[in-house]
Design a protein around this motif. Structure first.
Motif, short mmCIF file in Angstrom:
data_model
loop_
_atom_site.label_atom_id
_atom_site.label_comp_id
_atom_site.label_asym_id
_atom_site.label_seq_id
_atom_site.Cartn_x
_atom_site.Cartn_y
_atom_site.Cartn_z
N GLU A 1 0.83 -1.21 0.00
CA GLU A 1 0.00 0.00 0.00
C GLU A 1 0.86 1.26 0.00
N ALA A 2 2.00 1.21 0.68
CA ALA A 2 2.88 2.37 0.70
C ALA A 2 3.40 2.67 -0.70
N PHE A 3 3.72 1.63 -1.46
CA PHE A 3 4.21 1.83 -2.82
C PHE A 3 3.09 2.26 -3.76
N ARG A 4 1.91 1.73 -3.55
CA ARG A 4 0.77 2.18 -4.34
C ARG A 4 0.55 3.68 -4.15
N ASP A 5 0.61 4.12 -2.90
CA ASP A 5 0.43 5.54 -2.62
C ASP A 5 1.55 6.36 -3.27
N SER A 6 2.77 5.85 -3.21
CA SER A 6 3.91 6.55 -3.81
C SER A 6 3.74 6.68 -5.32
N HIS A 7 3.31 5.60 -5.95
CA HIS A 7 3.13 5.63 -7.40
C HIS A 7 2.01 6.57 -7.81
N GLU A 8 1.01 6.70 -6.95
CA GLU A 8 -0.08 7.64 -7.25
C GLU A 8 0.43 9.08 -7.17
N ILE A 9 1.33 9.36 -6.24
CA ILE A 9 1.93 10.68 -6.16
C ILE A 9 2.70 11.00 -7.44
N GLU A 10 3.45 10.00 -7.92
CA GLU A 10 4.22 10.19 -9.15
C GLU A 10 3.30 10.39 -10.35
N ARG A 11 2.23 9.60 -10.42
CA ARG A 11 1.32 9.73 -11.55
C ARG A 11 0.65 11.10 -11.55
N ALA A 12 0.29 11.59 -10.37
CA ALA A 12 -0.33 12.91 -10.29
C ALA A 12 0.65 14.00 -10.73
N LEU A 13 1.93 13.83 -10.37
CA LEU A 13 2.94 14.81 -10.77
C LEU A 13 3.11 14.82 -12.28
N ILE A 14 3.22 13.63 -12.88
CA ILE A 14 3.37 13.54 -14.33
C ILE A 14 2.12 14.07 -15.03
N ARG A 15 0.96 13.70 -14.51
CA ARG A 15 -0.30 14.18 -15.10
C ARG A 15 -0.36 15.71 -15.07
N GLY A 16 0.15 16.30 -13.99
CA GLY A 16 0.17 17.76 -13.90
C GLY A 16 1.03 18.39 -14.98
N PHE A 17 2.18 17.77 -15.28
CA PHE A 17 3.02 18.29 -16.37
C PHE A 17 2.26 18.25 -17.70
N ILE A 18 1.59 17.14 -17.95
CA ILE A 18 0.88 16.97 -19.22
C ILE A 18 -0.28 17.95 -19.32
N GLU A 19 -1.02 18.12 -18.24
CA GLU A 19 -2.15 19.06 -18.25
C GLU A 19 -1.66 20.49 -18.43
N ARG A 20 -0.51 20.81 -17.82
CA ARG A 20 0.07 22.15 -18.01
C ARG A 20 0.44 22.36 -19.46
N GLY A 21 1.05 21.32 -20.07
CA GLY A 21 1.44 21.43 -21.47
C GLY A 21 0.25 21.58 -22.39
N ALA A 22 -0.85 20.88 -22.09
CA ALA A 22 -2.05 21.00 -22.91
C ALA A 22 -2.66 22.39 -22.76
N ALA A 23 -2.59 22.95 -21.56
CA ALA A 23 -3.17 24.27 -21.31
C ALA A 23 -2.38 25.38 -22.00
N ASN A 24 -1.03 25.22 -22.06
CA ASN A 24 -0.24 26.29 -22.68
C ASN A 24 0.08 26.03 -24.14
N HIS B 1 1.65 23.44 -25.72
CA HIS B 1 2.81 22.65 -26.14
C HIS B 1 2.47 21.17 -26.31
N ILE B 2 1.36 20.73 -25.73
CA ILE B 2 0.93 19.34 -25.81
C ILE B 2 -0.47 19.29 -26.41
N ARG B 3 -0.72 18.28 -27.20
CA ARG B 3 -2.02 18.14 -27.87
C ARG B 3 -3.15 18.16 -26.84
N ALA B 4 -4.23 18.84 -27.19
CA ALA B 4 -5.35 18.98 -26.27
C ALA B 4 -6.15 17.69 -26.12
N ASP B 5 -6.03 16.78 -27.10
CA ASP B 5 -6.84 15.55 -27.05
C ASP B 5 -6.14 14.41 -26.30
N ILE B 6 -5.00 14.68 -25.69
CA ILE B 6 -4.25 13.65 -24.97
C ILE B 6 -4.99 13.26 -23.69
#
Length: 217
Positions: free
Chosen positions: A136-159, A161-166
């Motif tokens: 469970e500790a690793f599951r929680d850790s991986h969710e933190i990482e996924r949220a961080l990566i997702r934030g980068f992608i959402e930022r890129g779509a908003a500005n 630099h990344i396709r909006a349909d991703i």
């Protein structure tokens, strides 16, 4: 044995209680990482960790309470170090796609240099193999990482630099799994060279995510 154990000194005596506690916890975490990295997960008993750090087993128990508490502390330390690296690289000032690539660079370039990360994945493998509650500790850790990566992608779509349909969540999971696979491969194969795989992963990310020139948001 006191918090400072055999490491007591005049300098240590000038530290506040909170500072002594923080220092002893960091030393215990470093000791745990060394024991796991050098001797394996099964060797990482509280006795062994305390001895490696120069403290009593009782202090290890006092600081972490259980093996899961220790693992969560190791994970927290890794996330803290990752955050410091990303801050130093000024990732928050980058566009989303550049920030994502910098995040991948961090993991790939440290593939052969981070004993702490090696310890993380050794503990992860043991937790999965033995079906331990610490999964469970690793599951929680991986969710933190996924949220961080997702934030980068959402930022890129908003500005733009990344396709909006991703599908940001799916892409975040794909990137995270790619990095996870590379790290595990590095652990099982001493001859593994992450450099070409790193380059291929960055190329693939840019090809999938980058918004084509001339396309409007």
């Amino acid at each position: 044995m006191s918090d400072t154990g055999t490491r007591s000194s005049a300098a240590a005596g000038r530290l506040t209680q909170a500072e002594r506690r923080d220092r002893s916890e960091r030393e215990l975490l470093s000791a745990a990482i060394r024991v796991v990295g050098q001797q394996g997960v099964s060797a990482a008993t509280f006795d062994a960790i305390g001895k490696e750090a120069g403290f009593s087993r009782g202090l290890v128990t006092q600081r972490f309470g259980s093996k899961e508490g220790l693992i969560r502390a190791v994970i927290a330390r890794l996330h803290e170090g990752q955050g410091e690296y990303l801050d130093a690289a000024r990732v928050s000032d980058m566009d989303g796609l550049s920030a994502l690539c910098a995040f991948v660079d961090l993991h790939c370039l440290a593939m052969r240099e981070s004993a702490e990360a090696d310890t993380y994945f050794m503990l992860l493998a043991a937790a999965v193999a033995d079906r331990l509650e610490t999964r469970e500790a690793f599951r929680d850790s991986h969710e933190i990482e996924r949220a961080l990566i997702r934030g980068f992608i959402e930022r890129g779509a908003a500005n733009g630099h990344i396709r909006a349909d991703i599908d940001a969540d799916a892409e975040a999971l794909l990137v995270g799994c790619s990095l996870l696979g590379m790290r595990m491969q590095a652990l099982v194969d001493p001859a593994f060279d992450p450099v070409p795989v790193h380059g291929a992963l960055i190329t693939s990310i840019k090809a999938r995510l980058r918004r084509p020139e001339g396309e409007t948001k």
